[in-house]
Design a protein around this motif. Structure first.
Motif, PDB file in Angstrom:
ATOM      1  N   ASN A  34       0.559  -0.914   0.030  1.00 43.57           N
ATOM      2  CA  ASN A  34      -0.357  -0.181  -0.028  1.00 43.57           C
ATOM      3  C   ASN A  34       0.354   1.178   0.118  1.00 43.57           C
ATOM      4  OD1 ASN A  34      -2.221  -1.727  -0.252  1.00 43.57           O
ATOM      5  ND2 ASN A  34      -2.266  -1.173   2.313  1.00 43.57           N
ATOM      6  N   PRO A  35       0.538   2.752  -0.459  1.00 44.94           N
ATOM      7  CA  PRO A  35       0.604   3.542  -0.040  1.00 44.94           C
ATOM      8  C   PRO A  35       1.146   4.316   0.868  1.00 44.94           C
ATOM      9  CG  PRO A  35      -0.846   3.779  -1.801  1.00 44.94           C
ATOM     10  CD  PRO A  35      -1.220   2.626  -0.769  1.00 44.94           C
ATOM     11  N   ILE A  36       2.788   4.771   0.814  1.00 40.16           N
ATOM     12  CA  ILE A  36       3.180   5.348   2.161  1.00 40.16           C
ATOM     13  C   ILE A  36       2.662   6.530   2.178  1.00 40.16           C
ATOM     14  CG2 ILE A  36       5.775   6.039   3.597  1.00 40.16           C
ATOM     15  CD1 ILE A  36       6.592   2.955   2.778  1.00 40.16           C
ATOM     16  N   VAL A  37       2.215   7.150   3.348  1.00 38.86           N
ATOM     17  CA  VAL A  37       2.186   8.850   3.799  1.00 38.86           C
ATOM     18  C   VAL A  37       3.111   9.041   4.590  1.00 38.86           C
ATOM     19  CG1 VAL A  37       0.820  10.506   4.109  1.00 38.86           C
ATOM     20  CG2 VAL A  37       0.375   8.294   2.559  1.00 38.86           C
ATOM     21  N   LEU A  38       3.895  10.054   5.313  1.00 39.56           N
ATOM     22  CA  LEU A  38       4.314  10.277   5.543  1.00 39.56           C
ATOM     23  C   LEU A  38       4.196  12.004   6.725  1.00 39.56           C
ATOM     24  CD1 LEU A  38       8.269  10.248   5.559  1.00 39.56           C
ATOM     25  CD2 LEU A  38       7.214   8.662   5.625  1.00 39.56           C
ATOM     26  N   GLU A  39       4.314  11.673   8.049  1.00 36.40           N
ATOM     27  CA  GLU A  39       3.752  13.059   9.004  1.00 36.40           C
ATOM     28  C   GLU A  39       5.407  13.583   9.617  1.00 36.40           C
ATOM     29  OE1 GLU A  39       1.311  14.981  12.251  1.00 36.40           O
ATOM     30  OE2 GLU A  39       1.165  12.894  12.356  1.00 36.40           O
TER      31      GLU A  39
ATOM     32  N   ALA B  85      -1.142  11.573  11.919  1.00 39.06           N
ATOM     33  CA  ALA B  85      -0.927  10.341  11.144  1.00 39.06           C
ATOM     34  C   ALA B  85      -1.999   9.196  12.222  1.00 39.06           C
ATOM     35  CB  ALA B  85       0.301  10.121  11.898  1.00 39.06           C
ATOM     36  N   LEU B  86      -1.945   9.372  13.313  1.00 36.04           N
ATOM     37  CA  LEU B  86      -3.553   8.146  14.362  1.00 36.04           C
ATOM     38  C   LEU B  86      -4.644   8.142  12.959  1.00 36.04           C
ATOM     39  CD1 LEU B  86      -3.951   6.359  16.011  1.00 36.04           C
ATOM     40  CD2 LEU B  86      -3.998   8.356  17.537  1.00 36.04           C
ATOM     41  N   GLN B  87      -4.531   9.457  12.849  1.00 35.11           N
ATOM     42  CA  GLN B  87      -6.174   9.912  12.390  1.00 35.11           C
ATOM     43  C   GLN B  87      -6.060   9.412  10.879  1.00 35.11           C
ATOM     44  OE1 GLN B  87      -8.338  10.116  14.457  1.00 35.11           O
ATOM     45  NE2 GLN B  87      -9.143  11.971  14.669  1.00 35.11           N
ATOM     46  N   MET B  88      -5.788  10.226  10.339  1.00 36.33           N
ATOM     47  CA  MET B  88      -5.637   9.185   8.717  1.00 36.33           C
ATOM     48  C   MET B  88      -5.501   7.723   9.278  1.00 36.33           C
ATOM     49  SD  MET B  88      -3.322  11.991   7.085  1.00 36.33           S
ATOM     50  CE  MET B  88      -2.093  11.950   7.208  1.00 36.33           C
ATOM     51  N   ALA B  89      -4.687   7.017   9.600  1.00 32.37           N
ATOM     52  CA  ALA B  89      -4.522   5.805   9.392  1.00 32.37           C
ATOM     53  C   ALA B  89      -5.866   5.117   9.907  1.00 32.37           C
ATOM     54  CB  ALA B  89      -3.415   5.566  10.685  1.00 32.37           C
ATOM     55  N   ARG B  90      -6.620   6.025  10.980  1.00 31.64           N
ATOM     56  CA  ARG B  90      -7.892   5.391  10.949  1.00 31.64           C
ATOM     57  C   ARG B  90      -8.750   5.284   9.828  1.00 31.64           C
ATOM     58  NH1 ARG B  90      -8.063   8.335  16.763  1.00 31.64           N
ATOM     59  NH2 ARG B  90      -7.078   6.916  18.382  1.00 31.64           N
ATOM     60  N   LEU B  91      -8.557   6.171   9.197  1.00 29.57           N
ATOM     61  CA  LEU B  91      -9.586   7.182   7.863  1.00 29.57           C
ATOM     62  C   LEU B  91      -9.683   6.368   6.559  1.00 29.57           C
ATOM     63  CD1 LEU B  91      -9.873  11.063   8.167  1.00 29.57           C
ATOM     64  CD2 LEU B  91     -11.408   9.349   8.702  1.00 29.57           C
ATOM     65  N   PHE B  92      -8.444   5.619   6.462  1.00 28.63           N
ATOM     66  CA  PHE B  92      -7.784   5.285   5.994  1.00 28.63           C
ATOM     67  C   PHE B  92      -6.857   3.575   5.662  1.00 28.63           C
ATOM     68  CE2 PHE B  92      -7.762  10.072   5.086  1.00 28.63           C
ATOM     69  CZ  PHE B  92      -8.703   9.991   3.616  1.00 28.63           C
ATOM     70  N   PRO B  93      -7.704   2.854   6.381  1.00 34.36           N
ATOM     71  CA  PRO B  93      -6.981   1.976   6.105  1.00 34.36           C
ATOM     72  C   PRO B  93      -5.929   0.906   4.588  1.00 34.36           C
ATOM     73  CG  PRO B  93      -9.418   1.731   5.910  1.00 34.36           C
ATOM     74  CD  PRO B  93      -8.611   2.671   6.131  1.00 34.36           C
ATOM     75  N   GLU B  94      -6.375   1.806   3.477  1.00 39.12           N
ATOM     76  CA  GLU B  94      -5.857   0.846   2.436  1.00 39.12           C
ATOM     77  C   GLU B  94      -3.877   2.024   2.562  1.00 39.12           C
ATOM     78  OE1 GLU B  94      -7.983   4.625   1.332  1.00 39.12           O
ATOM     79  OE2 GLU B  94      -8.364   2.855   3.021  1.00 39.12           O
ATOM     80  N   LYS B  95      -4.018   2.662   2.533  1.00 45.02           N
ATOM     81  CA  LYS B  95      -2.780   3.198   3.312  1.00 45.02           C
ATOM     82  C   LYS B  95      -2.377   3.007   4.560  1.00 45.02           C
ATOM     83  CE  LYS B  95      -4.413   6.985   0.471  1.00 45.02           C
ATOM     84  NZ  LYS B  95      -4.327   8.971   0.232  1.00 45.02           N
ATOM     85  N   ASN B  96      -0.963   3.447   3.956  1.00 44.18           N
ATOM     86  CA  ASN B  96       0.226   2.818   5.253  1.00 44.18           C
ATOM     87  C   ASN B  96       0.938   4.578   5.520  1.00 44.18           C
ATOM     88  OD1 ASN B  96      -0.192   0.428   5.177  1.00 44.18           O
ATOM     89  ND2 ASN B  96       1.892   0.292   4.080  1.00 44.18           N
ATOM     90  N   PHE B  97       0.961   4.754   7.446  1.00 39.92           N
ATOM     91  CA  PHE B  97       0.923   6.092   8.225  1.00 39.92           C
ATOM     92  C   PHE B  97       2.444   5.625   8.723  1.00 39.92           C
ATOM     93  CE2 PHE B  97      -3.217   6.240   6.243  1.00 39.92           C
ATOM     94  CZ  PHE B  97      -3.139   7.590   5.928  1.00 39.92           C
ATOM     95  N   ILE B  98       3.286   6.927   7.931  1.00 39.16           N
ATOM     96  CA  ILE B  98       4.763   6.827   9.656  1.00 39.16           C
ATOM     97  C   ILE B  98       5.049   8.164   9.686  1.00 39.16           C
ATOM     98  CG2 ILE B  98       6.465   6.367   9.498  1.00 39.16           C
ATOM     99  CD1 ILE B  98       6.852   4.432   7.287  1.00 39.16           C
ATOM    100  N   GLY B  99       4.596   8.620  10.969  1.00 35.80           N
ATOM    101  CA  GLY B  99       4.814   9.572  12.169  1.00 35.80           C
ATOM    102  C   GLY B  99       6.828   9.989  12.635  1.00 35.80           C
ATOM    103  N   VAL B 100       7.181  11.115  11.502  1.00 28.72           N
ATOM    104  CA  VAL B 100       8.800  11.370  11.699  1.00 28.72           C
ATOM    105  C   VAL B 100       8.463  12.079  12.627  1.00 28.72           C
ATOM    106  CG1 VAL B 100      10.920  11.569  11.073  1.00 28.72           C
ATOM    107  CG2 VAL B 100       8.840  10.335   9.554  1.00 28.72           C
TER     108      VAL B 100
ATOM    109  N   ILE C  23      -4.148  -0.623  15.329  1.00 30.80           N
ATOM    110  CA  ILE C  23      -4.005  -0.403  14.124  1.00 30.80           C
ATOM    111  C   ILE C  23      -2.451  -0.734  13.418  1.00 30.80           C
ATOM    112  CG2 ILE C  23      -4.022   1.561  13.208  1.00 30.80           C
ATOM    113  CD1 ILE C  23      -5.037   3.507  14.953  1.00 30.80           C
ATOM    114  N   LYS C  24      -2.822  -1.283  12.587  1.00 29.11           N
ATOM    115  CA  LYS C  24      -1.421  -2.383  11.864  1.00 29.11           C
ATOM    116  C   LYS C  24      -0.838  -1.069  11.082  1.00 29.11           C
ATOM    117  CE  LYS C  24      -1.839  -5.483  14.330  1.00 29.11           C
ATOM    118  NZ  LYS C  24      -0.996  -6.038  15.803  1.00 29.11           N
ATOM    119  N   ASN C  25      -1.753  -0.380  10.558  1.00 28.59           N
ATOM    120  CA  ASN C  25      -0.863   0.854   9.601  1.00 28.59           C
ATOM    121  C   ASN C  25      -0.617   2.293   9.929  1.00 28.59           C
ATOM    122  OD1 ASN C  25      -3.323   1.485   9.602  1.00 28.59           O
ATOM    123  ND2 ASN C  25      -4.024   2.665   7.624  1.00 28.59           N
ATOM    124  N   LEU C  26      -0.057   1.608  11.158  1.00 26.59           N
ATOM    125  CA  LEU C  26       0.717   2.892  11.095  1.00 26.59           C
ATOM    126  C   LEU C  26       1.827   2.909  11.829  1.00 26.59           C
ATOM    127  CD1 LEU C  26       0.699   5.842  12.734  1.00 26.59           C
ATOM    128  CD2 LEU C  26      -0.630   4.519  14.325  1.00 26.59           C
TER     129      LEU C  26
END
Length: 224
Positions: A40-45, A54-69, A88-91
């Motif tokens: 899945n696509p990766i999104v950075l915060e 990042a947490l809220q987006m991970a909840r909204l979009f389970p089809e994407k991966n989110f990484i907070g830096v 939440i596995k996509n965070l």
């Protein structure tokens, strides 16, 4: 250092969704496959603080991966703890200096970047520390897909105007731009996510600025 901070630093060492400094380097080019176990696509915060966006987006979009830096582990702890508790596995979170971010992601590995309420570094002498300084954009370009977009959301008018000027001077395409986000046509489910500090700003009638742009037509001025 207070006992609570020490406890949080010790606890994030046990979280399987937090990587720190060098231990995140083996995942360069392999985040989706080796951590998230998907394609899945990766999104950075970037400069994520407590990781609220990042947490809220991970909840909204389970089809994407989110990484907070971010560097501050006691802040990352909050988002990481919630991610663990909610399963939440996509965070995930990466605890590093933002200056070193290009060492942790490979070419075309990241689909989108969010920069939410970063330190505006208002002094002229600290321009190179601003996360939309051309030197930082050059680093993002090493791992952001050509069509990938960068989103800046800030209460600081100076940082917003500075970023608009950088984008225009470099001839970069921008897709959304407003100094009154909550009175604009761009207000949507993602942009309505509010951090703790944003709620405080809004209570004091502070305007929220937002710009979305990409690096796909970057000139040679963008150098690290």
């Amino acid at each position: 250092m207070g006992k609570d901070k020490l406890r949080k630093f010790a606890e994030i060492d046990t979280f399987d969704n937090v990587y720190q400094m060098e231990e995140g380097k083996p995942l360069k080019g392999k985040w989706a496959a080796d951590h998230f176990n998907n394609n899945n696509p990766i999104v950075l915060e970037l400069a994520c603080g407590k990781g609220e966006y990042a947490l809220q987006m991970a909840r909204l979009f389970p089809e994407k991966n989110f990484i907070g830096v971010d560097l501050k582990g006691n802040r990352i702890w909050r988002g990481a703890r919630t991610g663990v508790d909610e399963g939440i596995k996509n965070l995930a979170f990466l605890r590093i200096q933002i200056e070193d971010v290009m060492d942790y992601f490979a070419a075309d590995e990241v689909d989108e970047i969010w920069i939410t309420f970063p330190d505006p570094q208002p002094q002229d002498s600290r321009e190179k520390k601003r996360l939309t300084f051309p030197g930082f954009l050059a680093k993002y370009k090493t791992f952001l897909k050509p069509e990938g977009r960068i989103n800046l959301k800030t209460d600081n008018d100076g940082l917003y105007l500075y970023t608009v000027e950088v984008v225009e001077n470099l001839g970069l395409p921008y897709y959304k731009k407003t100094d009154q986000l909550y009175n604009s046509e761009f207000y949507d489910e993602v942009l309505s996510i509010k951090t703790h500090y944003e709620r405080i700003y809004l209570k004091h009638n502070k305007n929220i600025n937002y710009i979305q742009f990409s690096l796909d037509s970057t000139s040679d001025q963008l150098t690290i």
